[in-house]
Design a protein around this motif. Structure first.
Motif, PDB file in Angstrom:
ATOM      1  N   HIS A 173      61.832  18.297  48.326  1.00 27.88           N
ATOM      2  CA  HIS A 173      60.438  18.717  48.210  1.00 27.88           C
ATOM      3  C   HIS A 173      59.988  18.607  46.760  1.00 27.88           C
ATOM      4  N   ALA A 174      58.670  18.580  46.562  1.00 25.93           N
ATOM      5  CA  ALA A 174      58.098  18.513  45.213  1.00 25.93           C
ATOM      6  C   ALA A 174      57.180  19.713  45.035  1.00 25.93           C
ATOM      7  N   PHE A 175      57.692  20.808  44.478  1.00 21.79           N
ATOM      8  CA  PHE A 175      56.892  22.025  44.380  1.00 21.79           C
ATOM      9  C   PHE A 175      56.021  22.015  43.133  1.00 21.79           C
ATOM     10  N   HIS A 176      54.754  22.378  43.352  1.00 27.24           N
ATOM     11  CA  HIS A 176      53.727  22.328  42.309  1.00 27.24           C
ATOM     12  C   HIS A 176      53.032  23.677  42.218  1.00 27.24           C
ATOM     13  N   LEU A 177      52.807  24.149  41.004  1.00 26.17           N
ATOM     14  CA  LEU A 177      52.088  25.402  40.770  1.00 26.17           C
ATOM     15  C   LEU A 177      50.742  25.083  40.144  1.00 26.17           C
ATOM     16  N   HIS A 178      49.673  25.511  40.790  1.00 24.15           N
ATOM     17  CA  HIS A 178      48.331  25.265  40.273  1.00 24.15           C
ATOM     18  C   HIS A 178      48.059  26.094  39.022  1.00 24.15           C
ATOM     19  N   GLY A 179      47.294  25.512  38.104  1.00 28.56           N
ATOM     20  CA  GLY A 179      46.747  26.250  36.970  1.00 28.56           C
ATOM     21  C   GLY A 179      47.734  26.722  35.934  1.00 28.56           C
ATOM     22  N   ASN A 180      49.014  26.458  36.126  1.00 27.16           N
ATOM     23  CA  ASN A 180      50.047  26.959  35.223  1.00 27.16           C
ATOM     24  C   ASN A 180      51.138  25.901  35.059  1.00 27.16           C
ATOM     25  N   ARG A 181      52.041  26.160  34.124  1.00 27.39           N
ATOM     26  CA  ARG A 181      53.272  25.393  34.020  1.00 27.39           C
ATOM     27  C   ARG A 181      54.441  26.358  34.131  1.00 27.39           C
ATOM     28  N   PHE A 182      55.596  25.821  34.480  1.00 29.87           N
ATOM     29  CA  PHE A 182      56.773  26.678  34.609  1.00 29.87           C
ATOM     30  C   PHE A 182      57.958  26.058  33.871  1.00 29.87           C
ATOM     31  N   TRP A 183      58.933  26.895  33.587  1.00 28.73           N
ATOM     32  CA  TRP A 183      60.198  26.429  33.042  1.00 28.73           C
ATOM     33  C   TRP A 183      61.099  26.020  34.210  1.00 28.73           C
ATOM     34  N   VAL A 184      61.738  24.870  34.101  1.00 26.69           N
ATOM     35  CA  VAL A 184      62.730  24.462  35.102  1.00 26.69           C
ATOM     36  C   VAL A 184      64.097  24.894  34.567  1.00 26.69           C
ATOM     37  N   ILE A 185      64.490  26.118  34.916  1.00 31.42           N
ATOM     38  CA  ILE A 185      65.734  26.701  34.415  1.00 31.42           C
ATOM     39  C   ILE A 185      66.944  25.930  34.932  1.00 31.42           C
ATOM     40  N   LYS A 186      66.862  25.546  36.199  1.00 34.77           N
ATOM     41  CA  LYS A 186      67.918  24.737  36.809  1.00 34.77           C
ATOM     42  C   LYS A 186      67.273  23.641  37.634  1.00 34.77           C
ATOM     43  N   SER A 187      67.617  22.399  37.325  1.00 32.34           N
ATOM     44  CA  SER A 187      67.086  21.263  38.061  1.00 32.34           C
ATOM     45  C   SER A 187      67.889  21.034  39.338  1.00 32.34           C
ATOM     46  N   ASN A 188      67.242  20.418  40.292  1.00 33.39           N
ATOM     47  CA  ASN A 188      67.894  20.170  41.573  1.00 33.39           C
ATOM     48  C   ASN A 188      69.135  19.288  41.441  1.00 33.39           C
ATOM     49  N   GLU A 189      69.104  18.340  40.462  1.00 31.74           N
ATOM     50  CA  GLU A 189      70.194  17.366  40.396  1.00 31.74           C
ATOM     51  C   GLU A 189      71.346  17.819  39.510  1.00 31.74           C
ATOM     52  N   SER A 190      71.287  19.060  38.988  1.00 33.79           N
ATOM     53  CA  SER A 190      72.310  19.503  38.045  1.00 33.79           C
ATOM     54  C   SER A 190      72.694  20.958  38.320  1.00 33.79           C
ATOM     55  N   ASP A 191      73.931  21.310  37.958  1.00 33.11           N
ATOM     56  CA  ASP A 191      74.384  22.699  38.060  1.00 33.11           C
ATOM     57  C   ASP A 191      74.128  23.473  36.776  1.00 33.11           C
ATOM     58  N   ILE A 192      73.593  22.810  35.759  1.00 29.99           N
ATOM     59  CA  ILE A 192      73.375  23.448  34.458  1.00 29.99           C
ATOM     60  C   ILE A 192      72.192  24.406  34.529  1.00 29.99           C
ATOM     61  N   VAL A 193      72.389  25.628  34.047  1.00 35.30           N
ATOM     62  CA  VAL A 193      71.314  26.614  33.922  1.00 35.30           C
ATOM     63  C   VAL A 193      70.963  26.731  32.451  1.00 35.30           C
ATOM     64  N   ASN A 194      69.720  26.410  32.107  1.00 32.16           N
ATOM     65  CA  ASN A 194      69.277  26.348  30.710  1.00 32.16           C
ATOM     66  C   ASN A 194      68.202  27.393  30.470  1.00 32.16           C
ATOM     67  N   THR A 195      68.515  28.410  29.692  1.00 32.36           N
ATOM     68  CA  THR A 195      67.525  29.447  29.355  1.00 32.36           C
ATOM     69  C   THR A 195      67.176  29.404  27.871  1.00 32.36           C
ATOM     70  N   VAL A 196      67.467  28.272  27.232  1.00 31.55           N
ATOM     71  CA  VAL A 196      67.181  28.122  25.799  1.00 31.55           C
ATOM     72  C   VAL A 196      66.020  27.161  25.574  1.00 31.55           C
ATOM     73  N   ASN A 197      66.136  25.954  26.115  1.00 26.83           N
ATOM     74  CA  ASN A 197      65.087  24.947  25.910  1.00 26.83           C
ATOM     75  C   ASN A 197      64.907  24.075  27.157  1.00 26.83           C
ATOM     76  N   PRO A 198      64.647  24.684  28.303  1.00 30.96           N
ATOM     77  CA  PRO A 198      64.517  23.908  29.540  1.00 30.96           C
ATOM     78  C   PRO A 198      63.205  23.123  29.587  1.00 30.96           C
ATOM     79  N   PRO A 199      63.119  22.129  30.478  1.00 30.82           N
ATOM     80  CA  PRO A 199      61.854  21.400  30.656  1.00 30.82           C
ATOM     81  C   PRO A 199      60.728  22.341  31.076  1.00 30.82           C
ATOM     82  N   ILE A 200      59.529  22.008  30.636  1.00 30.07           N
ATOM     83  CA  ILE A 200      58.322  22.744  31.028  1.00 30.07           C
ATOM     84  C   ILE A 200      57.410  21.765  31.748  1.00 30.07           C
ATOM     85  N   ARG A 201      57.065  22.069  32.988  1.00 29.78           N
ATOM     86  CA  ARG A 201      56.256  21.145  33.773  1.00 29.78           C
ATOM     87  C   ARG A 201      55.531  21.897  34.883  1.00 29.78           C
TER      88      ARG A 201
END
Length: 528
Positions: free
Chosen positions: A428-456
């Motif tokens: 699925h491709a989840f989208h949030l209107h009017g805001n951006r979110f941090w992707v703490i954990k991506s679907n394709e990885s087991d890495i949890v990033n709470t320092v500098n994760p992607p913002i989208r």
């Protein structure tokens, strides 16, 4: 430090340059002929100013953009009302009612009426589309670019203008209403007939429509803004013999990251720097659609061939001809350097705060593809929009029907959405209107990033599990849904309400907005 980082981001998004202006566009939504792959449908498309994609909207960071849509639809075989969403535009609280979510922030507007949306103030690659039902499958979609004259990454490219915008899309020969009937009868999502690059494509047995061509000058660096305006399919993008450097994702500048092939989900956007450093020739731009969960489903439609979805990168001085190289699906195996979302880093890292709320979400399809549940609930639009209910005093989940799937949060808190892995491997491709979110954990990885994760604002969710966090610092009801619109239509959505009391104090819509629902409710069903 987290507060400081948030303030830095706020300054980047809200700073209003001295040159800020008011830019106004007027678009007529009409039924007009459309044959992007050479197939003439029996019914016209639903198009902005009669074109597909719709007219390009352009502004500079800090500008206020006002877009008036005149509804001139007349074809009763398709939806005749409309409502426009601007994906990637961070709505201000004061104008949340212009956010365009039907039955969340406003009612649709019918034939022979108009509505003006006001937005802007940040920079980045965005787009617009109808949010009403499956209407944007009929063509009502276009690109909206907000340039930053002081882009901190502008030293990496030489050209970034109207000519360097790339859209990828899916297209059906049947109208969305006919496809919807087939969907309900077969209980399977209809497979597209063609994939389009910059509004052009081919299908099996169809005419050899000329591919879209982008001409480059050897030695020049180009910033290509890639937007997936598809209704359903993710697209794998590559350029024969060339690498691409990602510098923006969903409007957020990123640290440069090189790749030679990437997957882009519906609704997502990337900026790619490509240097024209190869021999003067013609090269395939591969824009290969793939079903998010099962590529083999493409064979359900005999006229669809994903390999036909592509464009041409032509060096100045090269012959006016298609590339001599074979049509492929791009780099494969050891030659493929597939972009990994979890490796993306914001240009200005912003550590996400620890969550105040944690939502553990599951997606499920209990019966067939016409029913999708988010946490066991199939979202269905209410008759009275969420924003009106809140204005009338609604403040808790109990004030909404279960089918509205509405979550309530206090202001200035952090919400974590924890998607469990999907054992059915449905992407699925989840989208949030009017805001951006941090992707703490991506679907394709087991890495949890709470320092500098992607913002989208669009993220994939599938069998790997995904963790997102967002702030509730903008009062408003914000749609959160799968941007595979067949899944969205089938119920895969929710509404995130930030600070109901703040909404009542700050959101002050005018007469035009106030009249939308009474006018829509008065329409005959065929015009809704």
């Amino acid at each position: 430090m987290q507060l400081l980082a948030s303030l830095v981001l706020l300054a980047l998004l809200k700073a209003r340059p001295a040159s800020a202006a008011v830019k106004e566009y007027t678009l007529d939504v009409v039924n007009a002929p459309i044959a992007p792959d050479g197939f003439n449908r029996s019914a016209f498309g639903i198009l902005a100013n009669g074109t597909f994609p719709g007219p390009l909207l352009i502004a500079n960071k800090g500008d206020t953009v006002k877009v008036t849509f005149n509804n001139k639809l007349t074809d009763q075989s398709m939806r005749m009302s409309t409502s426009i969403d601007f994906d990637g535009v961070l709505s201000n609280t004061a104008s949340v009612y212009d956010e365009g979510s039907p039955f969340v922030t406003q009612c649709p507007f019918g034939p022979n009426t108009s509505y003006t949306y006001s937005n802007g103030e940040q920079s980045g690659s965005a787009w617009y589309h109808s949010q009403l039902g499956l209407q944007y499958a009929d063509g009502l979609r276009g690109v909206f670019i907000i340039y930053d004259p002081d882009d901190p990454l502008k030293h990496l490219y030489d050209v970034d203008d109207e000519s360097t915008i790339w859209s990828v899309a899916d297209w059906w020969h049947s109208t969305s209403t006919v496809s919807l009937i087939a969907y309900n009868l077969t209980q399977m999502i209809p497979i597209q007939d063609s994939g389009l690059f910059n509004g052009v494509g081919r299908y099996v047995g169809g005419p050899a429509i000329p591919y879209a061509v982008h001409t480059v000058t050897k030695g020049t660096r180009y910033r290509f803004r890639l937007i997936n305006i598809s209704v359903r399919w993710q697209v794998f993008v590559s350029i024969d013999n060339h690498t691409m450097t990602v510098i923006e994702v969903d409007g957020t500048p990123t640290q440069p990251l090189e790749t030679n092939i990437l997957s882009i989900m519906p609704g997502a956007r990337y900026s790619l720097v490509v240097t024209a450093n190869q021999a003067v020739d013609n090269y395939w731009i591969n824009a290969i659609p793939a079903d998010p969960s099962d590529p083999s489903k493409a064979h359900q439609n005999p006229v669809f061939d994903a390999t036909l979805s592509r464009g041409i990168l032509r060096y100045a001085g090269a012959p006016d001809a298609e590339p001599s190289a074979p049509m492929t699906q791009g780099p494969e195996g050891a030659d493929a350097n597939l972009l990994q979302e979890h490796e993306l880093r914001p240009l200005i890292p912003i550590p996400p705060p620890e969550p105040d709320y944690i939502l553990n979400f599951t997606t499920s399809m209990p019966v067939n593809e016409t029913v999708w549940l988010l946490n066991g609930t199939q979202y269905r639009s209410p008759k009275v929009p969420t924003l009106i209910k809140i204005s009338n005093g609604a403040s808790s989940a109990a004030d909404f029907n279960k089918s509205e799937n509405t979550f309530i949060f206090l202001r200035n808190k952090t919400v974590e959405i924890n998607f469990s892995p999907d054992p059915a491997n449905e992407l699925h491709a989840f989208h949030l209107h009017g805001n951006r979110f941090w992707v703490i954990k991506s679907n394709e990885s087991d890495i949890v990033n709470t320092v500098n994760p992607p913002i989208r604002d669009v993220a994939a969710k599938g069998n790997g599990g995904t963790i997102l966090r967002f702030r509730t610092d903008k009062p408003g009801p914000w749609f959160f849904h799968c941007h595979i619109f067949w899944h969205f239509w089938a119920g895969l959505g929710a509404v995130m309400v930030s600070d109901p009391e703040g909404i009542r104090q700050q959101v002050k819509p005018g007469e035009t907005w106030d009249g939308l629902c009474p006018a829509y409710d008065a329409l005959p069903a065929i015009e809704q």
